[in-house]
Design a protein around this motif. Sequence first.
Motif, PDB file in Angstrom:
ATOM      1  N   GLN A 307       0.840  -1.195   0.000  1.00 16.07           N
ATOM      2  CA  GLN A 307       0.000   0.000   0.000  1.00 16.07           C
ATOM      3  C   GLN A 307       0.878   1.249   0.000  1.00 16.07           C
ATOM      4  O   GLN A 307       1.780   1.377   0.825  1.00 16.07           O
ATOM      5  CB  GLN A 307      -0.884   0.009   1.247  1.00 16.07           C
ATOM      6  N   ILE A 308       0.639   2.165  -0.926  1.00 16.53           N
ATOM      7  CA  ILE A 308       1.341   3.441  -0.953  1.00 16.53           C
ATOM      8  C   ILE A 308       0.343   4.530  -0.581  1.00 16.53           C
ATOM      9  O   ILE A 308      -0.651   4.738  -1.284  1.00 16.53           O
ATOM     10  CB  ILE A 308       1.954   3.732  -2.333  1.00 16.53           C
ATOM     11  N   PHE A 309       0.594   5.193   0.530  1.00 13.00           N
ATOM     12  CA  PHE A 309      -0.307   6.243   0.985  1.00 13.00           C
ATOM     13  C   PHE A 309       0.109   7.575   0.372  1.00 13.00           C
ATOM     14  O   PHE A 309       1.299   7.899   0.282  1.00 13.00           O
ATOM     15  CB  PHE A 309      -0.283   6.341   2.512  1.00 13.00           C
ATOM     16  N   VAL A 310      -0.883   8.361  -0.046  1.00 10.83           N
ATOM     17  CA  VAL A 310      -0.597   9.648  -0.672  1.00 10.83           C
ATOM     18  C   VAL A 310      -1.135  10.811   0.156  1.00 10.83           C
ATOM     19  O   VAL A 310      -0.992  11.974  -0.241  1.00 10.83           O
ATOM     20  CB  VAL A 310      -1.166   9.708  -2.110  1.00 10.83           C
ATOM     21  N   SER A 311      -1.739  10.528   1.315  1.00  9.89           N
ATOM     22  CA  SER A 311      -2.212  11.602   2.189  1.00  9.89           C
ATOM     23  C   SER A 311      -2.415  11.066   3.597  1.00  9.89           C
ATOM     24  O   SER A 311      -2.661   9.866   3.792  1.00  9.89           O
ATOM     25  CB  SER A 311      -3.530  12.197   1.677  1.00  9.89           C
ATOM     26  N   GLU A 312      -2.313  11.961   4.579  1.00 12.59           N
ATOM     27  CA  GLU A 312      -2.618  11.599   5.955  1.00 12.59           C
ATOM     28  C   GLU A 312      -4.084  11.226   6.103  1.00 12.59           C
ATOM     29  O   GLU A 312      -4.451  10.411   6.956  1.00 12.59           O
ATOM     30  CB  GLU A 312      -2.286  12.754   6.895  1.00 12.59           C
ATOM     31  N   GLY A 313      -4.924  11.831   5.263  1.00 15.95           N
ATOM     32  CA  GLY A 313      -6.355  11.549   5.332  1.00 15.95           C
ATOM     33  C   GLY A 313      -6.675  10.086   5.144  1.00 15.95           C
ATOM     34  O   GLY A 313      -7.622   9.566   5.753  1.00 15.95           O
ATOM     35  N   GLU A 314      -5.900   9.393   4.313  1.00 15.73           N
ATOM     36  CA  GLU A 314      -6.124   7.960   4.123  1.00 15.73           C
ATOM     37  C   GLU A 314      -5.911   7.202   5.437  1.00 15.73           C
ATOM     38  O   GLU A 314      -6.705   6.323   5.803  1.00 15.73           O
ATOM     39  CB  GLU A 314      -5.168   7.416   3.062  1.00 15.73           C
ATOM     40  N   LEU A 315      -4.840   7.541   6.140  1.00 18.23           N
ATOM     41  CA  LEU A 315      -4.540   6.867   7.399  1.00 18.23           C
ATOM     42  C   LEU A 315      -5.581   7.199   8.459  1.00 18.23           C
ATOM     43  O   LEU A 315      -5.998   6.326   9.239  1.00 18.23           O
ATOM     44  CB  LEU A 315      -3.142   7.261   7.871  1.00 18.23           C
ATOM     45  N   GLU A 316      -6.021   8.454   8.489  1.00 20.56           N
ATOM     46  CA  GLU A 316      -7.059   8.830   9.448  1.00 20.56           C
ATOM     47  C   GLU A 316      -8.361   8.097   9.139  1.00 20.56           C
ATOM     48  O   GLU A 316      -9.062   7.628  10.053  1.00 20.56           O
ATOM     49  CB  GLU A 316      -7.279  10.341   9.432  1.00 20.56           C
ATOM     50  N   ASP A 317      -8.695   7.992   7.866  1.00 15.35           N
ATOM     51  CA  ASP A 317      -9.919   7.289   7.479  1.00 15.35           C
ATOM     52  C   ASP A 317      -9.893   5.836   7.932  1.00 15.35           C
ATOM     53  O   ASP A 317     -10.913   5.294   8.390  1.00 15.35           O
ATOM     54  CB  ASP A 317     -10.106   7.341   5.960  1.00 15.35           C
ATOM     55  N   ILE A 318      -8.743   5.181   7.778  1.00 18.07           N
ATOM     56  CA  ILE A 318      -8.625   3.786   8.207  1.00 18.07           C
ATOM     57  C   ILE A 318      -8.886   3.665   9.704  1.00 18.07           C
ATOM     58  O   ILE A 318      -9.663   2.811  10.156  1.00 18.07           O
ATOM     59  CB  ILE A 318      -7.235   3.227   7.861  1.00 18.07           C
ATOM     60  N   CYS A 319      -8.236   4.521  10.491  1.00 11.63           N
ATOM     61  CA  CYS A 319      -8.410   4.457  11.951  1.00 11.63           C
ATOM     62  C   CYS A 319      -9.847   4.750  12.345  1.00 11.63           C
ATOM     63  O   CYS A 319     -10.434   4.050  13.178  1.00 11.63           O
ATOM     64  CB  CYS A 319      -7.454   5.442  12.627  1.00 11.63           C
ATOM     65  N   THR A 320     -10.436   5.775  11.745  1.00 12.57           N
ATOM     66  CA  THR A 320     -11.818   6.141  12.073  1.00 12.57           C
ATOM     67  C   THR A 320     -12.788   5.035  11.694  1.00 12.57           C
ATOM     68  O   THR A 320     -13.705   4.698  12.464  1.00 12.57           O
ATOM     69  CB  THR A 320     -12.201   7.444  11.355  1.00 12.57           C
ATOM     70  N   ALA A 321     -12.605   4.455  10.503  1.00 12.78           N
ATOM     71  CA  ALA A 321     -13.477   3.383  10.038  1.00 12.78           C
ATOM     72  C   ALA A 321     -13.424   2.166  10.952  1.00 12.78           C
ATOM     73  O   ALA A 321     -14.393   1.404  11.040  1.00 12.78           O
ATOM     74  CB  ALA A 321     -13.107   2.984   8.608  1.00 12.78           C
ATOM     75  N   CYS A 322     -12.286   1.999  11.642  1.00 16.90           N
ATOM     76  CA  CYS A 322     -12.101   0.835  12.514  1.00 16.90           C
ATOM     77  C   CYS A 322     -12.416   1.151  13.976  1.00 16.90           C
ATOM     78  O   CYS A 322     -12.075   0.367  14.869  1.00 16.90           O
ATOM     79  CB  CYS A 322     -10.677   0.307  12.372  1.00 16.90           C
ATOM     80  N   GLY A 323     -13.043   2.288  14.227  1.00 19.47           N
ATOM     81  CA  GLY A 323     -13.519   2.595  15.565  1.00 19.47           C
ATOM     82  C   GLY A 323     -12.513   3.241  16.478  1.00 19.47           C
ATOM     83  O   GLY A 323     -12.736   3.308  17.698  1.00 19.47           O
ATOM     84  N   LEU A 324     -11.397   3.737  15.941  1.00 19.67           N
ATOM     85  CA  LEU A 324     -10.401   4.415  16.759  1.00 19.67           C
ATOM     86  C   LEU A 324     -10.609   5.930  16.675  1.00 19.67           C
ATOM     87  O   LEU A 324     -11.073   6.449  15.662  1.00 19.67           O
ATOM     88  CB  LEU A 324      -8.991   4.047  16.299  1.00 19.67           C
ATOM     89  N   VAL A 325     -10.251   6.626  17.738  1.00 21.89           N
ATOM     90  CA  VAL A 325     -10.491   8.068  17.814  1.00 21.89           C
ATOM     91  C   VAL A 325      -9.199   8.790  18.176  1.00 21.89           C
ATOM     92  O   VAL A 325      -8.198   8.173  18.518  1.00 21.89           O
ATOM     93  CB  VAL A 325     -11.585   8.392  18.856  1.00 21.89           C
ATOM     94  N   GLY A 326      -9.257  10.128  18.126  1.00 24.43           N
ATOM     95  CA  GLY A 326      -8.117  10.939  18.544  1.00 24.43           C
ATOM     96  C   GLY A 326      -6.907  10.799  17.653  1.00 24.43           C
ATOM     97  O   GLY A 326      -5.769  10.821  18.129  1.00 24.43           O
TER      98      GLY A 326
END
Length: 344
Positions: A307-326
Amino acid sequence: MATTTLISNLSLPSQLGNSRPDSFKLNPFTVNFKRSFAAITVRASSTAFVEATPTDPIEVQDNEATTCNDLLACPICFDPFSSNGESGSGSGFECSTCKKTYSGNEIHLDLTVASGAKNYGESMPAATEIFRTPLVSFLYERGWRQSFSVWGGFPGPEKEFELIKDYLKPVLGGSIIDASCGSGLFSRLFAKSGLFSHVVALDYSENMLKQCYEFIEKEENFPKENITLVRADISRLPFATSSVDAVHAGAAIHCWPSPSGAVAEISRVLRPGGVFVATTYILDGPFSFVPFLREGTKRTRQISGSQIFVSEGELEDICTACGLVGFTAVRNRLFVMISATKPS
Protein backbone atom coordinates in the motif's frame (compact mmCIF):
# COMPACT_ATOMS: atom_id res chain seq x y z
CA MET A 1 -10.04 16.52 14.32
CA ALA A 2 -6.62 15.24 13.36
CA THR A 3 -3.51 16.89 14.79
CA THR A 4 -0.31 17.00 12.77
CA THR A 5 3.10 18.03 14.06
CA LEU A 6 6.03 18.69 11.76
CA ILE A 7 9.39 17.67 13.18
CA SER A 8 11.85 20.43 12.48
CA ASN A 9 14.54 19.11 14.81
CA LEU A 10 15.08 16.26 17.19
CA SER A 11 17.18 16.36 20.31
CA LEU A 12 17.00 13.10 22.19
CA PRO A 13 19.27 11.09 24.46
CA SER A 14 21.59 8.69 22.71
CA GLN A 15 21.35 6.18 25.53
CA LEU A 16 18.24 4.38 26.69
CA GLY A 17 17.58 4.00 30.39
CA ASN A 18 19.15 0.92 31.92
CA SER A 19 16.53 0.40 34.60
CA ARG A 20 15.09 -3.09 34.74
CA PRO A 21 12.23 -4.80 36.52
CA ASP A 22 13.41 -5.87 39.94
CA SER A 23 11.86 -9.31 40.25
CA PHE A 24 10.44 -11.88 37.88
CA LYS A 25 8.88 -15.29 37.84
CA LEU A 26 11.02 -17.27 35.46
CA ASN A 27 8.12 -18.84 33.55
CA PRO A 28 8.56 -17.14 30.16
CA PHE A 29 4.82 -16.55 29.88
CA THR A 30 4.36 -15.08 33.36
CA VAL A 31 5.80 -11.82 34.58
CA ASN A 32 5.60 -10.18 37.99
CA PHE A 33 7.59 -7.05 38.41
CA LYS A 34 8.25 -3.88 40.32
CA ARG A 35 8.88 -0.74 38.34
CA SER A 36 11.66 1.79 38.60
CA PHE A 37 12.38 4.01 35.66
CA ALA A 38 14.70 6.72 34.49
CA ALA A 39 13.05 10.13 34.39
CA ILE A 40 12.46 10.84 30.72
CA THR A 41 9.82 12.98 29.09
CA VAL A 42 9.17 13.90 25.49
CA ARG A 43 7.25 17.00 24.47
CA ALA A 44 6.41 18.89 21.31
CA SER A 45 6.76 22.65 21.62
CA SER A 46 4.93 25.31 19.66
CA THR A 47 7.83 25.41 17.20
CA ALA A 48 7.51 21.65 16.61
CA PHE A 49 10.80 21.04 18.38
CA VAL A 50 10.83 17.62 20.04
CA GLU A 51 13.17 17.09 22.92
CA ALA A 52 13.79 14.94 25.96
CA THR A 53 14.60 16.20 29.44
CA PRO A 54 15.76 14.25 32.49
CA THR A 55 13.67 16.10 35.07
CA ASP A 56 10.06 14.95 34.99
CA PRO A 57 9.39 11.23 35.52
CA ILE A 58 7.16 9.18 33.26
CA GLU A 59 4.03 8.14 35.12
CA VAL A 60 3.49 4.40 34.87
CA GLN A 61 0.13 2.93 35.72
CA ASP A 62 0.32 0.36 38.50
CA ASN A 63 -1.61 -2.28 36.58
CA GLU A 64 -1.86 -5.89 37.65
CA ALA A 65 0.91 -8.03 36.22
CA THR A 66 0.02 -9.31 32.76
CA THR A 67 1.09 -12.71 31.54
CA CYS A 68 1.25 -13.84 27.95
CA ASN A 69 -1.34 -16.50 28.78
CA ASP A 70 -3.76 -13.73 29.76
CA LEU A 71 -3.53 -12.33 26.23
CA LEU A 72 -3.34 -15.30 23.87
CA ALA A 73 -6.44 -16.74 22.23
CA CYS A 74 -7.38 -19.00 19.35
CA PRO A 75 -7.09 -17.11 16.02
CA ILE A 76 -10.18 -18.97 14.79
CA CYS A 77 -12.59 -18.53 17.70
CA PHE A 78 -10.82 -15.75 19.63
CA ASP A 79 -11.61 -17.79 22.74
CA PRO A 80 -9.03 -18.49 25.46
CA PHE A 81 -6.87 -21.58 25.44
CA SER A 82 -7.92 -24.34 27.80
CA SER A 83 -4.39 -25.66 28.26
CA ASN A 84 -1.08 -23.86 28.29
CA GLY A 85 2.25 -25.22 27.15
CA GLU A 86 5.70 -24.32 28.32
CA SER A 87 8.14 -22.69 25.95
CA GLY A 88 10.41 -24.88 23.90
CA SER A 89 9.99 -27.65 21.41
CA GLY A 90 6.67 -29.45 21.73
CA SER A 91 4.83 -26.71 23.63
CA GLY A 92 1.12 -26.63 22.89
CA PHE A 93 -2.09 -24.71 23.39
CA GLU A 94 -5.63 -25.98 22.89
CA CYS A 95 -8.64 -23.81 22.13
CA SER A 96 -11.39 -24.20 24.72
CA THR A 97 -14.04 -23.98 21.98
CA CYS A 98 -12.88 -25.57 18.71
CA LYS A 99 -10.27 -27.81 20.40
CA LYS A 100 -7.64 -27.00 17.78
CA THR A 101 -4.11 -27.25 19.13
CA TYR A 102 -1.24 -24.89 18.37
CA SER A 103 2.42 -25.65 18.81
CA GLY A 104 5.65 -23.79 19.28
CA ASN A 105 9.37 -24.37 19.17
CA GLU A 106 12.37 -22.95 21.00
CA ILE A 107 12.03 -19.71 19.01
CA HIS A 108 8.34 -18.85 18.71
CA LEU A 109 4.74 -19.94 19.07
CA ASP A 110 2.94 -20.54 15.76
CA LEU A 111 -0.55 -19.11 16.15
CA THR A 112 -1.50 -18.76 12.49
CA VAL A 113 -4.81 -20.28 11.42
CA ALA A 114 -2.99 -22.85 9.26
CA SER A 115 -0.65 -23.86 12.08
CA GLY A 116 -0.14 -27.61 12.13
CA ALA A 117 -1.43 -28.20 8.60
CA LYS A 118 0.47 -31.04 6.92
CA ASN A 119 -0.37 -30.53 3.24
CA TYR A 120 -1.49 -26.91 3.06
CA GLY A 121 0.82 -23.94 3.04
CA GLU A 122 -0.43 -20.39 2.73
CA SER A 123 1.46 -17.63 0.93
CA MET A 124 0.96 -13.90 1.12
CA PRO A 125 1.38 -11.08 -1.44
CA ALA A 126 4.92 -10.22 -2.53
CA ALA A 127 5.20 -7.30 -0.09
CA THR A 128 4.80 -9.80 2.76
CA GLU A 129 6.59 -12.79 1.30
CA ILE A 130 9.83 -10.88 0.66
CA PHE A 131 10.30 -10.50 4.41
CA ARG A 132 10.01 -14.26 4.90
CA THR A 133 13.20 -14.84 2.91
CA PRO A 134 16.38 -15.55 4.92
CA LEU A 135 18.38 -12.89 3.03
CA VAL A 136 16.01 -9.96 3.65
CA SER A 137 15.47 -11.05 7.26
CA PHE A 138 19.24 -11.08 7.80
CA LEU A 139 19.74 -7.69 6.13
CA TYR A 140 16.87 -5.90 7.87
CA GLU A 141 18.93 -4.53 10.77
CA ARG A 142 22.15 -4.63 8.79
CA GLY A 143 21.43 -1.77 6.43
CA TRP A 144 17.83 -2.18 5.21
CA ARG A 145 16.13 -0.37 8.12
CA GLN A 146 18.91 2.22 8.35
CA SER A 147 18.23 3.28 4.75
CA PHE A 148 14.78 4.55 5.77
CA SER A 149 16.45 7.59 7.34
CA VAL A 150 18.15 8.44 4.04
CA TRP A 151 15.24 8.21 1.62
CA GLY A 152 12.26 8.64 3.92
CA GLY A 153 13.21 10.90 6.81
CA PHE A 154 12.71 8.24 9.49
CA PRO A 155 14.36 9.70 12.64
CA GLY A 156 16.05 6.41 13.61
CA PRO A 157 15.11 3.77 16.19
CA GLU A 158 16.09 5.59 19.40
CA LYS A 159 14.41 8.86 18.44
CA GLU A 160 11.34 7.02 17.15
CA PHE A 161 11.24 5.12 20.44
CA GLU A 162 11.12 8.39 22.38
CA LEU A 163 8.22 9.62 20.25
CA ILE A 164 6.42 6.30 20.69
CA LYS A 165 6.76 6.52 24.48
CA ASP A 166 5.14 9.95 24.42
CA TYR A 167 2.06 8.52 22.69
CA LEU A 168 1.99 5.50 25.02
CA LYS A 169 2.13 7.42 28.31
CA PRO A 170 -1.54 6.63 29.15
CA VAL A 171 -0.91 2.88 28.97
CA LEU A 172 2.65 2.50 30.28
CA GLY A 173 2.84 -0.44 32.64
CA GLY A 174 0.46 -2.45 30.47
CA SER A 175 0.96 -5.02 27.74
CA ILE A 176 2.10 -4.20 24.21
CA ILE A 177 2.11 -6.04 20.89
CA ASP A 178 4.89 -5.10 18.48
CA ALA A 179 2.98 -6.03 15.33
CA SER A 180 4.99 -6.95 12.22
CA CYS A 181 8.01 -6.68 14.48
CA GLY A 182 10.51 -7.85 11.85
CA SER A 183 13.78 -8.74 13.55
CA GLY A 184 12.51 -7.29 16.81
CA LEU A 185 14.26 -3.91 16.73
CA PHE A 186 11.51 -2.19 18.73
CA SER A 187 10.36 -5.33 20.55
CA ARG A 188 13.74 -5.47 22.24
CA LEU A 189 13.65 -1.78 23.12
CA PHE A 190 10.18 -2.20 24.65
CA ALA A 191 11.31 -5.21 26.69
CA LYS A 192 14.54 -3.60 27.90
CA SER A 193 12.84 -0.35 28.87
CA GLY A 194 10.89 -2.01 31.68
CA LEU A 195 7.92 0.19 30.79
CA PHE A 196 5.57 -2.66 29.87
CA SER A 197 4.27 -5.65 31.81
CA HIS A 198 4.73 -7.93 28.79
CA VAL A 199 5.89 -7.54 25.18
CA VAL A 200 4.68 -9.73 22.33
CA ALA A 201 6.96 -9.66 19.29
CA LEU A 202 4.62 -10.69 16.47
CA ASP A 203 5.41 -11.33 12.82
CA TYR A 204 4.30 -13.59 9.98
CA SER A 205 7.89 -14.30 8.94
CA GLU A 206 9.57 -17.26 10.60
CA ASN A 207 12.98 -15.96 9.54
CA MET A 208 12.36 -12.50 11.02
CA LEU A 209 11.42 -14.11 14.33
CA LYS A 210 14.56 -16.23 14.12
CA GLN A 211 16.63 -13.06 13.72
CA CYS A 212 14.83 -11.53 16.71
CA TYR A 213 15.60 -14.62 18.78
CA GLU A 214 19.27 -14.55 17.79
CA PHE A 215 19.62 -10.85 18.64
CA ILE A 216 18.09 -11.51 22.06
CA GLU A 217 20.44 -14.44 22.68
CA LYS A 218 23.45 -12.23 21.99
CA GLU A 219 22.44 -9.52 24.49
CA GLU A 220 23.66 -9.85 28.06
CA ASN A 221 21.10 -9.46 30.85
CA PHE A 222 18.21 -9.28 28.41
CA PRO A 223 14.85 -9.73 30.25
CA LYS A 224 13.78 -12.80 28.25
CA GLU A 225 10.94 -13.47 30.66
CA ASN A 226 9.34 -10.19 29.59
CA ILE A 227 8.94 -11.04 25.90
CA THR A 228 7.20 -13.71 23.83
CA LEU A 229 7.77 -14.32 20.12
CA VAL A 230 4.61 -15.21 18.19
CA ARG A 231 4.07 -16.03 14.53
CA ALA A 232 0.64 -14.78 13.49
CA ASP A 233 -1.34 -13.13 10.71
CA ILE A 234 -1.94 -9.42 11.27
CA SER A 235 -5.48 -9.84 9.93
CA ARG A 236 -6.27 -12.64 12.41
CA LEU A 237 -4.60 -11.75 15.68
CA PRO A 238 -4.45 -14.55 18.29
CA PHE A 239 -5.55 -12.40 21.21
CA ALA A 240 -8.71 -12.13 23.22
CA THR A 241 -10.98 -9.18 22.51
CA SER A 242 -10.16 -6.08 24.59
CA SER A 243 -7.09 -7.70 26.14
CA VAL A 244 -4.12 -5.55 25.08
CA ASP A 245 -3.09 -2.08 26.23
CA ALA A 246 -1.04 -1.00 23.21
CA VAL A 247 -0.13 -2.04 19.68
CA HIS A 248 2.88 -0.69 17.80
CA ALA A 249 3.57 -1.25 14.11
CA GLY A 250 6.87 0.20 12.92
CA ALA A 251 7.28 0.75 9.16
CA ALA A 252 4.75 -1.99 8.53
CA ILE A 253 1.25 -0.82 7.65
CA HIS A 254 2.19 -0.24 4.00
CA CYS A 255 3.16 -3.92 3.72
CA TRP A 256 -0.12 -5.30 5.05
CA PRO A 257 -2.38 -6.93 2.42
CA SER A 258 -5.37 -5.09 3.90
CA PRO A 259 -4.47 -2.16 6.18
CA SER A 260 -8.13 -1.62 7.12
CA GLY A 261 -8.60 -5.30 7.96
CA ALA A 262 -5.46 -5.27 10.10
CA VAL A 263 -6.40 -2.06 11.95
CA ALA A 264 -9.87 -3.50 12.56
CA GLU A 265 -8.19 -6.46 14.26
CA ILE A 266 -5.98 -4.13 16.25
CA SER A 267 -9.06 -2.20 17.35
CA ARG A 268 -10.70 -5.46 18.43
CA VAL A 269 -7.84 -6.58 20.67
CA LEU A 270 -7.20 -3.18 22.27
CA ARG A 271 -8.73 -2.51 25.64
CA PRO A 272 -10.92 0.60 25.97
CA GLY A 273 -8.40 3.43 26.20
CA GLY A 274 -5.74 1.33 24.47
CA VAL A 275 -3.38 3.05 22.04
CA PHE A 276 -2.30 2.20 18.49
CA VAL A 277 0.94 3.75 17.23
CA ALA A 278 2.36 3.16 13.76
CA THR A 279 4.93 4.55 11.35
CA THR A 280 4.90 4.52 7.58
CA TYR A 281 5.61 6.92 4.70
CA ILE A 282 3.40 9.22 2.64
CA LEU A 283 4.02 10.28 -0.96
CA ASP A 284 2.64 13.80 -0.82
CA GLY A 285 4.19 17.24 -1.22
CA PRO A 286 6.11 17.27 -4.53
CA PHE A 287 4.78 13.79 -5.29
CA SER A 288 1.26 15.24 -5.42
CA PHE A 289 2.08 16.64 -8.85
CA VAL A 290 2.99 13.24 -10.30
CA PRO A 291 0.37 12.46 -12.96
CA PHE A 292 -1.94 9.55 -12.17
CA LEU A 293 -0.20 8.92 -8.82
CA ARG A 294 -3.32 7.58 -7.12
CA GLU A 295 -4.10 5.29 -10.04
CA GLY A 296 -0.50 4.08 -10.02
CA THR A 297 -0.60 3.28 -6.33
CA LYS A 298 -3.72 1.17 -6.89
CA ARG A 299 -1.94 -0.83 -9.59
CA THR A 300 1.09 -1.27 -7.34
CA ARG A 301 -1.15 -2.59 -4.56
CA GLN A 302 -2.85 -5.03 -6.90
CA ILE A 303 0.46 -6.42 -8.15
CA SER A 304 2.65 -6.42 -5.04
CA GLY A 305 0.24 -6.13 -2.14
CA SER A 306 2.08 -3.03 -0.96
CA GLN A 307 0.00 0.00 0.00
CA ILE A 308 1.34 3.44 -0.95
CA PHE A 309 -0.31 6.24 0.99
CA VAL A 310 -0.60 9.65 -0.67
CA SER A 311 -2.21 11.60 2.19
CA GLU A 312 -2.62 11.60 5.96
CA GLY A 313 -6.35 11.55 5.33
CA GLU A 314 -6.12 7.96 4.12
CA LEU A 315 -4.54 6.87 7.40
CA GLU A 316 -7.06 8.83 9.45
CA ASP A 317 -9.92 7.29 7.48
CA ILE A 318 -8.63 3.79 8.21
CA CYS A 319 -8.41 4.46 11.95
CA THR A 320 -11.82 6.14 12.07
CA ALA A 321 -13.48 3.38 10.04
CA CYS A 322 -12.10 0.83 12.51
CA GLY A 323 -13.52 2.60 15.56
CA LEU A 324 -10.40 4.42 16.76
CA VAL A 325 -10.49 8.07 17.81
CA GLY A 326 -8.12 10.94 18.54
CA PHE A 327 -6.02 10.51 15.40
CA THR A 328 -2.75 12.44 15.45
CA ALA A 329 0.27 12.49 13.16
CA VAL A 330 3.91 13.58 13.35
CA ARG A 331 5.72 14.23 10.06
CA ASN A 332 9.30 14.49 8.85
CA ARG A 333 9.59 14.50 5.06
CA LEU A 334 7.96 11.23 3.90
CA PHE A 335 7.99 9.76 7.41
CA VAL A 336 4.79 9.81 9.44
CA MET A 337 4.04 8.50 12.92
CA ILE A 338 0.33 8.16 13.67
CA SER A 339 -1.56 7.42 16.84
CA ALA A 340 -5.21 6.66 17.63
CA THR A 341 -7.06 5.39 20.68
CA LYS A 342 -9.79 2.84 21.40
CA PRO A 343 -12.70 4.77 22.94
CA SER A 344 -13.08 4.25 26.69
